[in-house]
Design a protein around this motif. Structure first.
Motif, PDB file in Angstrom:
ATOM      1  N   SER A  52     -10.340  -7.482  -9.647  1.00 58.61           N
ATOM      2  CA  SER A  52     -10.171  -6.168  -9.020  1.00 58.61           C
ATOM      3  C   SER A  52     -10.480  -5.058 -10.016  1.00 58.61           C
ATOM      4  CB  SER A  52      -8.739  -6.016  -8.497  1.00 58.61           C
ATOM      5  OG  SER A  52      -7.818  -6.027  -9.572  1.00 58.61           O
ATOM      6  N   ASN A 107      -3.125   1.625   7.491  1.00 59.40           N
ATOM      7  CA  ASN A 107      -3.271   0.506   6.560  1.00 59.40           C
ATOM      8  C   ASN A 107      -1.986  -0.313   6.484  1.00 59.40           C
ATOM      9  OD1 ASN A 107      -5.802   1.488   6.052  1.00 59.40           O
ATOM     10  ND2 ASN A 107      -5.404   2.103   3.948  1.00 59.40           N
ATOM     11  N   TYR A 135      -5.501  -7.925   0.759  1.00 60.33           N
ATOM     12  CA  TYR A 135      -6.932  -8.216   0.788  1.00 60.33           C
ATOM     13  C   TYR A 135      -7.155  -9.576   1.462  1.00 60.33           C
ATOM     14  CZ  TYR A 135      -7.946  -4.378  -2.471  1.00 60.33           C
ATOM     15  OH  TYR A 135      -8.087  -3.145  -3.043  1.00 60.33           O
ATOM     16  N   GLY A 144     -11.214  -5.438   1.845  1.00 61.06           N
ATOM     17  CA  GLY A 144     -10.130  -4.596   1.378  1.00 61.06           C
ATOM     18  C   GLY A 144      -9.083  -4.362   2.456  1.00 61.06           C
ATOM     19  N   ARG A 163      -8.656  -2.091   4.448  1.00 59.19           N
ATOM     20  CA  ARG A 163      -9.184  -1.520   5.687  1.00 59.19           C
ATOM     21  C   ARG A 163     -10.149  -2.476   6.381  1.00 59.19           C
ATOM     22  NH1 ARG A 163     -10.050   4.926   4.320  1.00 59.19           N
ATOM     23  NH2 ARG A 163      -8.566   5.042   2.598  1.00 59.19           N
ATOM     24  N   PRO A 214      -3.972  -3.637  -9.949  1.00 58.23           N
ATOM     25  CA  PRO A 214      -5.370  -3.201 -10.087  1.00 58.23           C
ATOM     26  C   PRO A 214      -5.891  -3.490 -11.488  1.00 58.23           C
ATOM     27  CG  PRO A 214      -4.100  -1.541  -8.933  1.00 58.23           C
ATOM     28  CD  PRO A 214      -3.109  -2.567  -9.401  1.00 58.23           C
ATOM     29  N   GLY A 222       0.791  -1.221   0.000  1.00 57.00           N
ATOM     30  CA  GLY A 222       0.000   0.000   0.000  1.00 57.00           C
ATOM     31  C   GLY A 222       0.825   1.273   0.000  1.00 57.00           C
ATOM     32  N   SER A 225      -8.611   0.009  -7.699  1.00 55.69           N
ATOM     33  CA  SER A 225      -8.609  -0.661  -6.403  1.00 55.69           C
ATOM     34  C   SER A 225      -7.505  -0.121  -5.498  1.00 55.69           C
ATOM     35  CB  SER A 225      -8.417  -2.167  -6.577  1.00 55.69           C
ATOM     36  OG  SER A 225      -9.537  -2.742  -7.199  1.00 55.69           O
ATOM     37  N   GLU A 226      -7.817  -0.017  -4.219  1.00 52.75           N
ATOM     38  CA  GLU A 226      -6.838   0.428  -3.234  1.00 52.75           C
ATOM     39  C   GLU A 226      -5.737  -0.618  -3.105  1.00 52.75           C
ATOM     40  OE1 GLU A 226      -6.849   2.162   1.360  1.00 52.75           O
ATOM     41  OE2 GLU A 226      -8.606   1.128   0.553  1.00 52.75           O
ATOM     42  N   LEU A 227      -4.500  -0.161  -2.986  1.00 57.13           N
ATOM     43  CA  LEU A 227      -3.380  -1.076  -2.852  1.00 57.13           C
ATOM     44  C   LEU A 227      -3.293  -1.590  -1.422  1.00 57.13           C
ATOM     45  CD1 LEU A 227      -0.654   0.921  -4.836  1.00 57.13           C
ATOM     46  CD2 LEU A 227      -2.197  -0.851  -5.690  1.00 57.13           C
ATOM     47  N   GLN A 264      -4.071   7.608   7.413  1.00 55.60           N
ATOM     48  CA  GLN A 264      -4.712   6.359   7.031  1.00 55.60           C
ATOM     49  C   GLN A 264      -3.747   5.411   6.340  1.00 55.60           C
ATOM     50  OE1 GLN A 264      -7.991   5.514   7.896  1.00 55.60           O
ATOM     51  NE2 GLN A 264      -7.180   3.512   7.307  1.00 55.60           N
ATOM     52  N   ALA A 265      -2.832   5.955   5.517  1.00 52.81           N
ATOM     53  CA  ALA A 265      -1.866   5.103   4.827  1.00 52.81           C
ATOM     54  C   ALA A 265      -0.986   4.368   5.832  1.00 52.81           C
ATOM     55  CB  ALA A 265      -1.009   5.940   3.882  1.00 52.81           C
TER      56      ALA A 265
END
Length: 576
Positions: free
Chosen positions: A542, A466, A551, A513, A515, A486, A400, A546-548, A462-463
């Motif tokens: 995906s 995560n 998952y 995801g 998070r 992605p 991420g 898509s968020e890195l 947040q990064a």
């Protein structure tokens, strides 16, 4: 003590709906305590003329057993009914016999109060052992007379169906060696600590433990949730339902209760968390951080048993967690044993570089010396958060992050084992801020991150949060995981097991995801018989945006009507 005056409680009649004896006491307390029969049975003289005290004030079980033996001879709830005929349907129906009910009330409520008074009196006597017997008798009589109204109100607990427990907590643990924050941990069970210190209710704690408990086969956590759900519904949603509906609810309640009872010897509660949290240093912020991830933890002290690795594959050392312990050979050996047997130790920033010496490290085969980890702690080196680190060696835990990242790191490493891999370096001086190395069957992940502390003080982005979640995700099962970009599709084989005693008609897959939020759900028609283990192919496409990150794929089992028979469980399948 007072609960033992309810006959159904003394015969293990666990019931979803409040029974007539309890209901009557709840609704008619004022009439009960003002009746002539009650006043004749409950007064100081009547108490003093009986024997209602335990032989040992420190063993209230004596009084509980004695009262239970008396009340168990009275009719329980079912025996208070006669059989009648429904005038509409002509079917037999239960009709409450009020005379039987009142005989129970008149006999048992006074006993509940007098036995409770006996325990209170015994405590009073124990506190006044030095008094002479004559003055003690006077004091006790005066005390009972003045507290009579208070003693009466205690019996209201009978109506609620819950008794007050007596708990003697162990002595408190000595002050935390970290000694740099006001929070100290009580030496008590994890469940008590969650509820009393963190204000997480028993119900919420059960839900928190669910995903990992089912993954490990601890189905008792699911039965406990079902037990609480049915009880809650019975006393709210179905309180005034027709009798046939009540009977069906009661039958299910009894069935789940037996299943839960069958799990009583299993370690389904303590063994549920994957994370063992070292309860020293800034451990409370670490708890809060794990709660954000939906990760339950067990709390471990310096004398923890390394064998916990069988259930808890990750040991998390919070920021400052090793402070004051560098001379502890016992802790050093315990950490060594834990990692050597397959555990992953994840350590956040420490106060001083010397604290890192506690980490398990290999011995150089030539020199015979430990390849120790050393460096500078957060009291010896501070760093700006903006663009603080850059990636040295890529790993799925870093999925991420960009090439550089703004993460709170204070301190850095100057030496580490030869087989160590530097994952992150400080942009300020190029020194390692995160490294990883294998040891025995496990791994050590050492970092100078203080994300736990920063998160609790609104300093973590947040990064960064995560990123720590990715670290924990990988550490729980440190193996190669499939990586896609992605817009690409990942193909997995999901292993699952039906732990319940009912056949599943379909499987509901949930993609979580980075998070831990559910971003996709798929239901696959695939029968899984009770007790059966199955491997089911699963594909996830995906999105290009898509968020890195890492998952997860969870699953739940459904019956033919689409009802959940086994709740959402974590799998060890994931993709980066």
């Amino acid at each position: 003590i007072e609960d033992m005056a309810v006959p159904s409680h003394t015969t293990d009649d666990i019931h979803a709906f409040i029974k007539p004896f309890e209901t009557y006491v709840n609704g008619n307390w004022d009439q009960i305590v003002t009746s002539d029969a009650f006043r004749q049975a409950v007064n100081v003289d009547a108490y003093l003329n009986g024997n209602y005290k335990p032989g040992d004030v420190f063993n209230p079980g004596q009084i509980m057993d004695e009262l239970a033996r008396v009340s168990s001879k009275y009719p329980n709830e079912e025996a208070l009914y006669d059989t009648g005929i429904d005038p509409t349907t002509g079917e037999p129906i239960p009709i409450l016999n009020k005379d039987k009910l009142l005989r129970n009330v008149d006999a048992l409520i006074p006993l509940a109060i007098k036995y409770t008074a006996g325990y209170i009196d015994s405590i009073y006597e124990n506190m006044n052992k030095s008094s002479n017997s004559g003055s003690l008798s006077k004091k006790r009589k005066v005390m009972l007379a003045s507290l009579e109204s208070d003693i009466l109100t205690l019996a209201q607990l009978i109506g609620s169906g819950t008794g007050a427990g007596v708990c003697t907590p162990p002595p408190p643990e000595p002050s935390s060696p970290a000694n740099d924050h006001p929070d100290e941990r009580f030496d008590v069970s994890d469940e008590f600590y969650w509820e009393q210190e963190l204000h997480v209710s028993d119900y919420d704690l059960t839900n928190l433990y669910m995903r990992t408990a089912i993954k490990k086969g601890y189905i008792g956590v699911w039965y406990k949730k079902r037990f609480m759900d049915i009880l809650m519904d019975a006393r709210t949603k179905y309180a005034n339902a027709p009798q046939n509906i009540k009977d069906a609810v009661e039958a299910e309640f009894q069935s789940v209760g037996k299943k839960l009872e069958s799990q009583s010897g299993a370690n389904y509660w303590e063994g549920a968390p994957d994370i063992a949290l070292f309860a020293n240093g800034y451990y409370k912020p670490s708890i809060s951080l794990m709660l954000k991830f939906g990760e339950p933890v067990s709390f471990e002290k310096t004398d923890f048993d390394p064998q916990i690795v069988k259930d808890r594959p990750v040991l998390l050392i919070p920021s400052g967690g090793l402070y004051g312990l560098k001379g502890s050979s016992f802790l050093k050996n315990s950490l060594d044993e834990y990692v050597k047997n397959g555990g992953t130790l994840v350590a956040f920033a420490q106060q001083h570089g010397a604290d890192w010496d506690l980490l398990p490290v290999p011995v150089d085969p030539v020199s015979g010396q430990r390849e120790a980890v050393s460096g500078y702690g957060y009291q010896e080196d501070q760093n700006c958060q903006f663009n603080s680190v850059y990636i040295d060696t890529y790993h799925p835990m870093l999925a991420g992050l960009g090439q550089t990242a703004s993460i709170g790191v204070d301190g850095y490493f100057t030496s580490y084992p030869k087989n160590g891999t530097v994952l992150l370096r400080r942009t300020a001086n190029g020194q390692p801020a995160m490294l990883m190395y294998p040891y025995g069957k496990g791994y050590v992940i050492a970092t100078t991150l203080y994300t736990d502390f920063a998160s609790a003080h609104s300093q973590a982005n947040q990064a960064e949060i995560n990123f720590v979640q990715n670290i924990i995700s990988w550490a729980k099962k440190p193996v190669d995981i499939p990586e896609i970009r992605p817009g690409q599709t990942v193909n997995l084989n999901i292993e699952l097991k039906n732990l319940v005693d009912a056949d599943a008609a379909s499987v509901k897959f949930m993609v979580l995801g980075p998070r831990r939020n559910i971003i996709s759900e798929q239901t696959v028609s695939n029968a899984v018989s009770a007790g059966q283990t199955a491997t089911i192919p699963f594909s996830y496409a995906s999105a290009s945006g898509s968020e890195l990150g890492v998952y997860h794929v969870d699953y739940a089992l459904l019956d033919a009507s689409g009802n959940i028979i086994q709740p959402q469980a974590e799998t060890d399948s994931g993709g980066a």
